[in-house]
Design an enzyme around this catalytic site. Structure first.
Site, PDB file in Angstrom:
ATOM      1  N   LYS A  97       8.351  10.027 -10.036  1.00 28.74           N
ATOM      2  CA  LYS A  97       8.365   8.750  -9.317  1.00 28.74           C
ATOM      3  C   LYS A  97       8.691   7.695 -10.368  1.00 28.74           C
ATOM      4  O   LYS A  97       7.884   7.395 -11.244  1.00 28.74           O
ATOM      5  CB  LYS A  97       7.021   8.459  -8.659  1.00 28.74           C
ATOM      6  CG  LYS A  97       7.027   7.140  -7.887  1.00 28.74           C
ATOM      7  CD  LYS A  97       5.644   6.702  -7.486  1.00 28.74           C
ATOM      8  CE  LYS A  97       5.735   5.284  -6.898  1.00 28.74           C
ATOM      9  NZ  LYS A  97       4.421   4.625  -6.851  1.00 28.74           N
ATOM     10  N   GLY A 158      -0.801  -3.166  -4.611  1.00 31.39           N
ATOM     11  CA  GLY A 158      -2.215  -3.497  -4.651  1.00 31.39           C
ATOM     12  C   GLY A 158      -2.606  -4.732  -3.876  1.00 31.39           C
ATOM     13  O   GLY A 158      -3.783  -5.100  -3.839  1.00 31.39           O
ATOM     14  N   ALA A 184       3.513   0.892  -1.565  1.00 29.21           N
ATOM     15  CA  ALA A 184       2.867  -0.310  -2.128  1.00 29.21           C
ATOM     16  C   ALA A 184       2.639  -1.405  -1.097  1.00 29.21           C
ATOM     17  O   ALA A 184       3.516  -1.739  -0.313  1.00 29.21           O
ATOM     18  CB  ALA A 184       3.652  -0.873  -3.298  1.00 29.21           C
ATOM     19  N   GLY A 185       1.420  -1.944  -1.145  1.00 26.63           N
ATOM     20  CA  GLY A 185       1.079  -3.115  -0.357  1.00 26.63           C
ATOM     21  C   GLY A 185       0.406  -2.842   0.969  1.00 26.63           C
ATOM     22  O   GLY A 185      -0.090  -3.767   1.613  1.00 26.63           O
ATOM     23  N   ASN A 206      -2.375   4.143  -2.294  1.00 24.90           N
ATOM     24  CA  ASN A 206      -3.365   4.366  -3.338  1.00 24.90           C
ATOM     25  C   ASN A 206      -4.506   3.359  -3.235  1.00 24.90           C
ATOM     26  O   ASN A 206      -5.620   3.701  -2.867  1.00 24.90           O
ATOM     27  CB  ASN A 206      -2.725   4.300  -4.726  1.00 24.90           C
ATOM     28  CG  ASN A 206      -3.717   4.629  -5.828  1.00 24.90           C
ATOM     29  OD1 ASN A 206      -4.122   5.770  -5.983  1.00 24.90           O
ATOM     30  ND2 ASN A 206      -4.144   3.631  -6.578  1.00 24.90           N
TER      31      ASN A 206
END
Length: 256
Positions: A97, A158, A184-185, A206
């Site tokens: 990645k 995040g 992401a987000g 995550n």
């Protein structure tokens, strides 16, 4: 629900990460609850020192999960190449990645460096999954360079803001001939479901799991959200209308 990436088939369309968990035990339980097949790991966090040392990789069942090494923390092309090569040298696999992020405040990926690093890694027979801004032109260039997926961010990593780049992501999905992974987000499962409903092939989550009050339960919720969103996409939503449309037919109604 299965998906094939670079010739390898996975049963889940949810990818999960390993950062920000309060402890490895919680991370391990959350991974299982997520139903994911792919776990991404920052190579810079993998400690291979000292016999008897217990670290991150000791809590990931590599017989169950496919490890996706990532180049988190790399700010330049050369750093990303070095870390990717390290992952291969460690015997993990040849997937990566790709993250090239020189901006410490907003953590937005560098599009020029990402494309250059991707091309060089592909020449070295890496399977490259690049993390990018939601830029349709960049996504197409990366696909044409030979990337196995494109991974546009929904919003800054995040942030938990959900999908802030919806229109651009829809264009990327429309044009792509490789899987599109929204990365992401995302903050809650409904946002993951939304990404799947507009046609994304996968999502990677995550922080929303790791930093939840109950990470294990949140991981399970994301699993359900992804599954629901994909099934809704495959089922085909009804068209939107400007006016109301009665649910019950007006024909055959008994008069008053």
């Amino acid at each position: 629900m299965s998906i094939t990436i670079a010739g390898k088939t996975f049963n889940s369309r949810l990818m999960v990460g390993t950062g920000k968990f309060k402890d490895y035990e919680t991370m391990q339980q959350a991974h299982i609850a997520s139903g994911a097949d792919i776990v991404t790991v920052a190579i810079r966090r993998v400690d291979t020192n000292a016999p008897g040392h217990v670290g991150l990789m000791d809590y990931i069942d590599t017989d169950r999960f496919w490890i996706l090494p990532n180049t988190a923390g790399c700010q330049t092309v050369e750093e990303a190449l070095r870390v990717a090569r390290l992952a291969k040298a460690m015997g993990i696999n040849n997937w990566v990645k790709l993250e090239v992020i020189p901006d410490p405040k907003y953590l937005l990926p560098d599009p020029v460096a990402t494309l250059e690093a991707a091309r060089r890694l592909i020449e070295e027979d890496f399977v490259v999954l690049p993390y990018i801004n939601a830029d349709p032109l960049l996504a197409k260039s990366l696909e044409e360079a030979g990337c196995a997926t494109v991974m546009p961010l929904a919003s800054p990593i995040g942030s938990g803001k959900g999908i802030q780049n919806r229109d651009n992501i829809k264009i990327i999905i429309e044009q792509a001939n490789v899987p599109v992974v929204v990365d992401a987000g995302l903050g809650v499962p409904s946002e993951a479901s939304d990404a799947m409903e507009i046609g994304a092939d996968c999502v990677l989550v995550n922080t929303a799991i790791a930093c939840a009050e109950n990470p294990v339960q949140m991981a399970e919720a994301f699993n359900l959200g992804v599954e629901a969103g994909r099934k809704a996409f495959e089922a085909g939503r009804i068209p939107m209308k400007a006016y109301a449309s009665a649910s019950s037919p007006l024909t055959g109604i008994v008069g008053k």
